[in-house]
Design a protein around this motif. Structure first.
Motif, PDB file in Angstrom:
ATOM      1  N   GLY A  73       2.258  -6.147   7.159  1.00 23.44           N
ATOM      2  CA  GLY A  73       3.165  -5.005   7.190  1.00 23.44           C
ATOM      3  C   GLY A  73       3.116  -4.180   5.923  1.00 23.44           C
ATOM      4  O   GLY A  73       3.166  -2.942   5.965  1.00 23.44           O
ATOM      5  N   SER A  74       3.014  -4.847   4.759  1.00 18.46           N
ATOM      6  CA  SER A  74       2.924  -4.127   3.486  1.00 18.46           C
ATOM      7  C   SER A  74       1.664  -3.269   3.432  1.00 18.46           C
ATOM      8  O   SER A  74       1.694  -2.120   2.982  1.00 18.46           O
ATOM      9  CB  SER A  74       2.931  -5.112   2.313  1.00 18.46           C
ATOM     10  OG  SER A  74       4.196  -5.707   2.160  1.00 18.46           O
ATOM     11  N   ASN A  75       0.542  -3.829   3.898  1.00 14.36           N
ATOM     12  CA  ASN A  75      -0.709  -3.068   3.875  1.00 14.36           C
ATOM     13  C   ASN A  75      -0.649  -1.865   4.804  1.00 14.36           C
ATOM     14  O   ASN A  75      -1.144  -0.783   4.478  1.00 14.36           O
ATOM     15  CB  ASN A  75      -1.881  -3.976   4.254  1.00 14.36           C
ATOM     16  CG  ASN A  75      -2.336  -4.847   3.104  1.00 14.36           C
ATOM     17  OD1 ASN A  75      -1.575  -5.089   2.159  1.00 14.36           O
ATOM     18  ND2 ASN A  75      -3.559  -5.320   3.147  1.00 14.36           N
ATOM     19  N   ILE A  76      -0.021  -2.040   5.965  1.00  7.88           N
ATOM     20  CA  ILE A  76       0.121  -0.918   6.902  1.00  7.88           C
ATOM     21  C   ILE A  76       1.024   0.163   6.311  1.00  7.88           C
ATOM     22  O   ILE A  76       0.694   1.357   6.340  1.00  7.88           O
ATOM     23  CB  ILE A  76       0.676  -1.413   8.255  1.00  7.88           C
ATOM     24  CG1 ILE A  76      -0.369  -2.282   8.961  1.00  7.88           C
ATOM     25  CG2 ILE A  76       1.070  -0.232   9.139  1.00  7.88           C
ATOM     26  CD1 ILE A  76       0.157  -2.990  10.196  1.00  7.88           C
ATOM     27  N   ALA A 222       8.413  -5.996   4.696  1.00  8.00           N
ATOM     28  CA  ALA A 222       7.199  -5.356   4.195  1.00  8.00           C
ATOM     29  C   ALA A 222       7.512  -4.087   3.400  1.00  8.00           C
ATOM     30  O   ALA A 222       6.986  -3.883   2.300  1.00  8.00           O
ATOM     31  CB  ALA A 222       6.259  -5.031   5.353  1.00  8.00           C
ATOM     32  N   VAL A 223       8.354  -3.225   3.963  1.00  2.00           N
ATOM     33  CA  VAL A 223       8.703  -1.988   3.252  1.00  2.00           C
ATOM     34  C   VAL A 223       9.479  -2.313   1.980  1.00  2.00           C
ATOM     35  O   VAL A 223       9.270  -1.698   0.927  1.00  2.00           O
ATOM     36  CB  VAL A 223       9.509  -1.045   4.165  1.00  2.00           C
ATOM     37  CG1 VAL A 223      10.017   0.163   3.369  1.00  2.00           C
ATOM     38  CG2 VAL A 223       8.662  -0.569   5.329  1.00  2.00           C
ATOM     39  N   VAL A 282      -4.039  -2.570  13.835  1.00  2.00           N
ATOM     40  CA  VAL A 282      -3.392  -1.425  13.178  1.00  2.00           C
ATOM     41  C   VAL A 282      -3.688  -1.453  11.680  1.00  2.00           C
ATOM     42  O   VAL A 282      -3.958  -0.416  11.064  1.00  2.00           O
ATOM     43  CB  VAL A 282      -1.876  -1.423  13.443  1.00  2.00           C
ATOM     44  CG1 VAL A 282      -1.174  -0.381  12.557  1.00  2.00           C
ATOM     45  CG2 VAL A 282      -1.588  -1.127  14.905  1.00  2.00           C
ATOM     46  N   MET A 283      -3.640  -2.660  11.076  1.00  2.00           N
ATOM     47  CA  MET A 283      -3.962  -2.790   9.651  1.00  2.00           C
ATOM     48  C   MET A 283      -5.394  -2.327   9.378  1.00  2.00           C
ATOM     49  O   MET A 283      -5.644  -1.562   8.436  1.00  2.00           O
ATOM     50  CB  MET A 283      -3.787  -4.241   9.204  1.00  2.00           C
ATOM     51  CG  MET A 283      -4.178  -4.510   7.762  1.00  2.00           C
ATOM     52  SD  MET A 283      -3.943  -6.239   7.254  1.00  2.00           S
ATOM     53  CE  MET A 283      -5.138  -7.075   8.322  1.00  2.00           C
ATOM     54  N   ILE A 284      -6.346  -2.770  10.213  1.00  2.00           N
ATOM     55  CA  ILE A 284      -7.740  -2.352  10.047  1.00  2.00           C
ATOM     56  C   ILE A 284      -7.872  -0.850  10.305  1.00  2.00           C
ATOM     57  O   ILE A 284      -8.551  -0.131   9.564  1.00  2.00           O
ATOM     58  CB  ILE A 284      -8.661  -3.135  11.003  1.00  2.00           C
ATOM     59  CG1 ILE A 284      -8.671  -4.620  10.629  1.00  2.00           C
ATOM     60  CG2 ILE A 284     -10.086  -2.575  10.964  1.00  2.00           C
ATOM     61  CD1 ILE A 284      -9.391  -5.508  11.631  1.00  2.00           C
ATOM     62  N   GLY A 285      -7.199  -0.374  11.368  1.00  2.00           N
ATOM     63  CA  GLY A 285      -7.269   1.045  11.711  1.00  2.00           C
ATOM     64  C   GLY A 285      -6.739   1.940  10.607  1.00  2.00           C
ATOM     65  O   GLY A 285      -7.294   3.017  10.342  1.00  2.00           O
ATOM     66  N   ALA A 286      -5.664   1.501   9.942  1.00  2.00           N
ATOM     67  CA  ALA A 286      -5.108   2.289   8.831  1.00  2.00           C
ATOM     68  C   ALA A 286      -6.118   2.383   7.689  1.00  2.00           C
ATOM     69  O   ALA A 286      -6.283   3.445   7.069  1.00  2.00           O
ATOM     70  CB  ALA A 286      -3.813   1.657   8.345  1.00  2.00           C
TER      71      ALA A 286
END
Length: 324
Positions: A73-76, A222-223, A282-286
């Protein structure tokens, strides 16, 4: 009460990380450690300290979803929310070195984590676990990354000096060593206690709201633990220095995956239940999206329109999580 403890815990994490970095930098400078080494290690790891302490405590207490969800979540949020907001405030150029090595390495780290943790993709395996062996590999890759970064900076010592001179500063410089060590120890204790408050209240809120630990860790936790990066990015953008925000976010994402999850899973294997393939994709896509923006609209620029798209994508993902 849990909401209050969540805020208290987050405040303690942020204050503890801030004073731990300041005292560590001052101690290192007294020991004549170079600005470059201080910046690469203490400052870089310091901004990820909230994620580190929350993840370790989560894994040790059997809450693997929070440990993994915190990092994913932090990475996203770092890429979609923080870089998106930064680009909206102040569009910026993505430099050649960043485009060629830093962003691709972040993509590689995200893919590596996804491959390691999704054991259920293999026939006959039902549980997703980040094992001690996986953690050891992540730490080895992290060391390679640090050595590679040192090598690149060594090739351009003037750039390294300028970068670290701007980052490795402490308001505690010149204080007595005993005072510095006292602040460092107190900061560490604050991080530990704040991490426990934050973790306990997040778990209780997840149960009270009927949300899974994975969802609340990917969003609120995460935020919250990404606030140092968010504050740094907004301040940097307002001061027309968005490159600092970009470097901080990219470095933090690599730290999160390789160092934090490497250390955490080496201490105790992380068993993950609540996260799905969508979260990792989503993490990879970001990360891939950060690479693609150099070719859309204005080339080699992170434009305001792209920033808006990133922020909208983040809120779309959060909405999906809440509906899931």
């Amino acid at each position: 009460m849990d909401c209050i403890l969540l805020i208290v815990g987050l405040t303690m994490l942020l204050l503890g990380a801030n004073y731990l970095v300041d005292s560590s930098v001052a101690i290192a400078k007294r020991a004549k450690v170079s600005n470059f080494i201080i910046g690469l290690t203490i400052v870089g790891i310091g901004t990820s300290a909230p994620e580190l302490f929350v993840s370790i405590q989560s894994a040790l207490t059997g809450h693997g979803d929070i440990a993994m969800g915190n990092v994913v979540g932090s990475n996203i949020s770092n890429l979609l929310l923080i870089l998106g907001v930064t680009a909206i405030i102040c569009p910026f150029v993505i430099e050649k070195q960043t485009h060629r090595s830093d962003i691709p390495f972040g993509i590689f780290a995200a893919i590596l984590l996804t491959m390691f943790v999704n054991d259920s993709w293999n026939p006959g395996i039902t549980e997703n676990t980040l094992s001690r062996l996986d953690g050891a590999v992540l730490l080895i890759v992290f060391v390679v990354y640090i050595i590679y970064t040192l090598f690149l900076k060594a090739k351009n010592p003037q750039e390294a000096k300028e970068d670290m001179d701007s980052e490795a500063q402490s308001k505690l410089e010149g204080k007595h060593p005993a005072m510095l060590w006292g602040i460092a120890i107190a900061s560490l204790a604050t991080l530990l206690l704040g991490g426990q408050f934050f973790l306990d209240s997040a778990i209780n809120l997840a149960r009270a709201w009927g949300l899974s630990e994975a969802v609340i860790s990917i969003t609120i936790v995460a935020v919250g633990t990404s606030l140092p990066e968010l504050i740094t990015a907004v301040v940097a953008a307002c001061k027309n220095n968005p490159q600092l925000a970009l470097g901080n976010v990219l470095g933090s994402n690599v730290f999160n995956i390789l160092m934090i999850l490497g250390v955490t899973s080496s201490i105790s294997p992380i068993h993950v239940v609540g996260l799905t393939a969508v979260d990792y994709l989503v993490m990879i896509g970001a990360a891939v999206g950060t690479y693609i923006v150099t070719y859309t609209f204005k080339k080699k620029m992170f434009d305001r329109a792209e920033g808006i798209i990133f922020v909208l994508a983040y809120f779309a993902y959060v909405t999906y999580l809440l509906l899931r």
